[in-house]
Motif scaffolding. Structure first.
Motif, PDB file in Angstrom:
ATOM      1  N   GLN B   6       1.317   0.101 -28.139  1.00  0.00           N
ATOM      2  CA  GLN B   6       0.175   0.919 -27.727  1.00  0.00           C
ATOM      3  C   GLN B   6      -0.216   1.908 -28.824  1.00  0.00           C
ATOM      4  O   GLN B   6      -1.394   2.079 -29.111  1.00  0.00           O
ATOM      5  CB  GLN B   6       0.512   1.691 -26.446  1.00  0.00           C
ATOM      6  CG  GLN B   6       0.047   0.958 -25.212  1.00  0.00           C
ATOM      7  CD  GLN B   6       0.496   1.617 -23.933  1.00  0.00           C
ATOM      8  OE1 GLN B   6       1.382   2.459 -23.931  1.00  0.00           O
ATOM      9  NE2 GLN B   6      -0.093   1.207 -22.833  1.00  0.00           N
ATOM     10  N   ARG B   9      -1.992   0.017 -31.589  1.00  0.00           N
ATOM     11  CA  ARG B   9      -3.368  -0.369 -31.256  1.00  0.00           C
ATOM     12  C   ARG B   9      -4.301   0.831 -31.225  1.00  0.00           C
ATOM     13  O   ARG B   9      -5.444   0.749 -31.652  1.00  0.00           O
ATOM     14  CB  ARG B   9      -3.389  -1.130 -29.928  1.00  0.00           C
ATOM     15  CG  ARG B   9      -2.759  -2.493 -30.102  1.00  0.00           C
ATOM     16  CD  ARG B   9      -2.723  -3.316 -28.848  1.00  0.00           C
ATOM     17  NE  ARG B   9      -1.906  -4.503 -29.121  1.00  0.00           N
ATOM     18  CZ  ARG B   9      -1.572  -5.402 -28.222  1.00  0.00           C
ATOM     19  NH1 ARG B   9      -1.985  -5.288 -26.983  1.00  0.00           N
ATOM     20  NH2 ARG B   9      -0.835  -6.444 -28.553  1.00  0.00           N
ATOM     21  N   ASP B  10      -3.787   1.945 -30.737  1.00  0.00           N
ATOM     22  CA  ASP B  10      -4.572   3.178 -30.725  1.00  0.00           C
ATOM     23  C   ASP B  10      -4.915   3.555 -32.166  1.00  0.00           C
ATOM     24  O   ASP B  10      -6.067   3.873 -32.492  1.00  0.00           O
ATOM     25  CB  ASP B  10      -3.729   4.277 -30.049  1.00  0.00           C
ATOM     26  CG  ASP B  10      -4.522   5.564 -29.831  1.00  0.00           C
ATOM     27  OD1 ASP B  10      -5.760   5.512 -29.965  1.00  0.00           O
ATOM     28  OD2 ASP B  10      -3.902   6.593 -29.539  1.00  0.00           O
ATOM     29  N   GLY B 362      -9.068  -6.830 -31.234  1.00  0.00           N
ATOM     30  CA  GLY B 362      -9.150  -6.164 -29.942  1.00  0.00           C
ATOM     31  C   GLY B 362      -9.310  -4.657 -30.099  1.00  0.00           C
ATOM     32  O   GLY B 362     -10.114  -4.015 -29.409  1.00  0.00           O
ATOM     33  N   SER B 363      -8.545  -4.076 -31.029  1.00  0.00           N
ATOM     34  CA  SER B 363      -8.620  -2.635 -31.251  1.00  0.00           C
ATOM     35  C   SER B 363      -9.963  -2.240 -31.852  1.00  0.00           C
ATOM     36  O   SER B 363     -10.477  -1.158 -31.590  1.00  0.00           O
ATOM     37  CB  SER B 363      -7.491  -2.197 -32.188  1.00  0.00           C
ATOM     38  OG  SER B 363      -6.261  -2.663 -31.723  1.00  0.00           O
ATOM     39  N   MET B 366     -12.437  -2.040 -29.205  1.00  0.00           N
ATOM     40  CA  MET B 366     -12.233  -0.756 -28.535  1.00  0.00           C
ATOM     41  C   MET B 366     -12.961   0.356 -29.284  1.00  0.00           C
ATOM     42  O   MET B 366     -13.631   1.190 -28.677  1.00  0.00           O
ATOM     43  CB  MET B 366     -10.742  -0.426 -28.532  1.00  0.00           C
ATOM     44  CG  MET B 366     -10.055  -0.525 -27.215  1.00  0.00           C
ATOM     45  SD  MET B 366      -8.274  -0.596 -27.476  1.00  0.00           S
ATOM     46  CE  MET B 366      -7.890   1.066 -27.934  1.00  0.00           C
ATOM     47  N   ILE B 455      -2.549 -10.762 -27.967  1.00  0.00           N
ATOM     48  CA  ILE B 455      -2.761  -9.751 -26.933  1.00  0.00           C
ATOM     49  C   ILE B 455      -2.369 -10.318 -25.567  1.00  0.00           C
ATOM     50  O   ILE B 455      -1.723  -9.671 -24.773  1.00  0.00           O
ATOM     51  CB  ILE B 455      -4.248  -9.308 -26.907  1.00  0.00           C
ATOM     52  CG1 ILE B 455      -4.602  -8.654 -28.241  1.00  0.00           C
ATOM     53  CG2 ILE B 455      -4.504  -8.348 -25.753  1.00  0.00           C
ATOM     54  CD1 ILE B 455      -6.073  -8.342 -28.400  1.00  0.00           C
TER      55      ILE B 455
END
Lengths: 86, 476
Positions: B6, B9-10, B362-363, B366, B455
């Motif tokens: 997490q 990815r953040d 994916g990130s 986001m 993912i």
């Protein structure tokens, strides 16, 4: 009556752990599984609401769970089953 | 999912946001402070430690190894500037880096006396130890400087009081490439590393990072260059949407075109099948596939005797990139990848410019607030034979070749799904005697859907890829 479990499938939720919740049903007891209706929903926009609450978000009944994982969701489900004596 | 993932990815998404806003150099130094404000409860010892870890993780995202640092005072903004000015000639082949600040230097030796020890009279552990490392007072005690982790004490203890504590990264590495230095901090021996990415997944401290091309990719797009995404077949199972929506979402990031690597997989099938038949005619005992870069790295670095049996057919990624470069010579090619292994393949493939992993993709979505579910469905390439889409999971390459050849019954298949010490031993044995004539090897158990940068749950992803492949067949 069934408890609605709505898993946010918005990209932020999905990438931050929501992907793991796609198998949530596999982790429920037969009784729990009978009591819930699980579905994926489009982005709930909670990710922009609050600084302290983080994705993934899951709505169990009307309780919003942030940083959700299988355990947290399962706990809330069994709590509500007890409360509603289902 | 876990905490380490997490955080990564953040972080990726924050770096992507700065790149998108073109404020990377200006704001990057603030990033660790923003992520770990002073008043927030720390997971490690304190926010300062966490900020330091974040700094080195960010370095990897900017395309640097931890070892590239010569002066600890160099701020991230200096690296960011360097990254923005970097040319292709300056790349190094090292794709994985241990963030030494994050490595917890787990244990010096693998054997630990638990509180089950009864300090018995017989003291078999003491007698079993050949290094004189054990003394017993109220409990047995292992002198960590003398212990060589042989495990004899554990075998000797009748109470099972001595336990083996694994070191996750070392345990996961199939080739012994990750080791502890004199301070107990792990390092990767690049002469041995096959870039399978297993250590990265295994480390509970998130200390292993892969070097990223995010700076190059996002900046190229921002500069208005033509950037083409070539998506690995496994991408079809990564988000809970169909491939058409996926393509639209990727285009929204600024890619001018999105091409399924399944297209190249069709070509790989054709050439691989022909190569197989040729080799069999020439009397070769067997042939192995060559799509998985970690497998190719394994052969090159650890199994030279296997080399003559590995197919020389280029991978689907290479064929796809050649197609793109032939039709759009000015395009920058970006492979959308399930794993770090492909980064090592790209280093030796001039046709492919950069790699972006599924996780990074994916990130990045986001960072841009792109909701893949709400994207319109783009049109798909109906000329692709869906067998190419099945390269994403184990047995896919094999089945595709079988479907292509005239006499599939002549193929005696062996499918290796997942490289570990045991399967490597088995594969070494095949050089002397192979019970089949065509061997498919995938480094990750289950195939690319279980790559180190995925993912989705691999089981869910496999089903989704298969449904996609089927739906495209029926649509024809």
């Amino acid at each position: 009556m069934k408890i609605e479990v709505k898993i946010c499938m918005g990209t932020a939720c999905y990438v931050m752990g929501g992907a793991d919740l796609t198998t949530l049903a596999d982790y429920l007891t037969p009784h729990q599984a009978e009591c819930v209706d699980i579905k994926g929903i489009p982005c709930v926009d909670s990710c922009f609401d609050s600084k302290n609450k983080k994705p993934p978000f899951v709505l169990v009944g009307d309780v919003m769970i942030s940083e959700a994982n299988v355990n947290k969701v399962r706990e809330e489900i069994s709590r509500q089953i007890e409360e509603l004596s289902l | 999912m876990n905490n380490a993932k997490q955080i990564r990815r953040d972080l990726i998404s924050r770096v992507a946001r700065l790149l998108e806003d073109r404020t990377l150099v200006e704001k990057i130094d603030r990033l660790p402070l923003e992520m770990r404000p002073r008043n927030q409860k720390a997971i490690r010892c304190c926010c300062h430690k966490e900020r330091a870890v974040l700094k080195y993780r960010t370095m990897a995202l900017l395309g640097f190894n931890t070892s590239d640092e010569t002066d600890e005072l160099t701020p991230l903004s200096v690296y960011a500037k360097k990254a923005e000015e970097r040319t292709k000639e300056q790349y190094t082949p090292v794709q994985l880096t241990v963030v030494d600040e994050a490595c917890s230097s787990c244990v010096k030796n693998n054997y630990i006396v638990s509180n089950l020890c009864r300090a018995c009279v017989a003291r078999p552990c003491m007698y079993a130890c050949k290094k004189d490392a054990i003394t017993v007072t109220d409990k047995a005690f292992i002198d960590q400087d003398k212990c060589v982790s042989c495990g004899l004490c554990k075998e000797a203890c009748p109470f099972h009081a001595i336990i083996y504590q694994p070191i996750p990264c070392e345990e996961s590495c199939p080739v012994g490439a990750i080791k502890r230095n004199e301070n107990g901090i792990e390092y990767i021996d690049d002469s041995k590393c096959i870039y399978c990415g297993k250590c990265m997944v295994a480390c509970p401290f998130g200390a292993i990072m892969e070097k990223s091309f995010l700076v190059e990719i996002i900046n190229s797009i921002k500069e208005g260059k033509k950037v083409v995404a070539m998506v690995a077949p496994a991408l079809a199972g990564q988000f809970q949407v169909d491939m058409g929506k996926m393509i639209t979402a990727i285009k929204e990031l600024g890619f001018s075109d999105v091409i399924e690597v399944a297209k190249g997989a069709n070509e790989t099938t054709e050439h691989e099948a022909k190569e197989f038949l040729e080799r069999m005619e020439e009397g070769a005992p067997f042939m192995t596939t060559s799509c998985c870069p970690a497998w190719v790295n394994l052969v090159n670095k650890h199994m030279p005797e296997m080399k003559p049996f590995v197919s020389e057919t280029p991978s689907p990624m290479v064929y796809t990139a050649r197609y793109v470069k032939a039709n759009m010579p000015d395009a920058i090619t970006v492979f959308v990848s399930p794993c770090v292994g492909k980064r090592s393949e790209v280093y030796r493939t001039p046709e492919v410019d950069y790699v972006v992993s599924f996780e990074e993709l994916g990130s990045w979505f986001m960072a841009r607030n792109i909701d893949v579910m709400k994207c319109e469905s783009a049109e798909l390439d109906t000329t692709i034979n869906s067998d190419g889409r099945r390269f994403a999971y184990t047995n896919g390459v094999m089945q595709s070749v079988k479907n292509y050849v005239e006499h599939p019954e002549e193929i005696k298949d062996i499918v290796i799904s997942g490289l570990d010490k045991a399967t490597i031993r088995t594969l070494k044995g095949y050089v002397k005697s192979c019970p089949g004539n065509f061997v498919e090897v995938m480094s990750c158990a289950g195939g690319c859907v279980n790559g180190c940068d995925v993912i989705a749950n691999p089981r869910v992803a496999t089903r989704q890829v298969d449904n996609f492949a089927k739906s495209m067949e029926e649509g024809k």
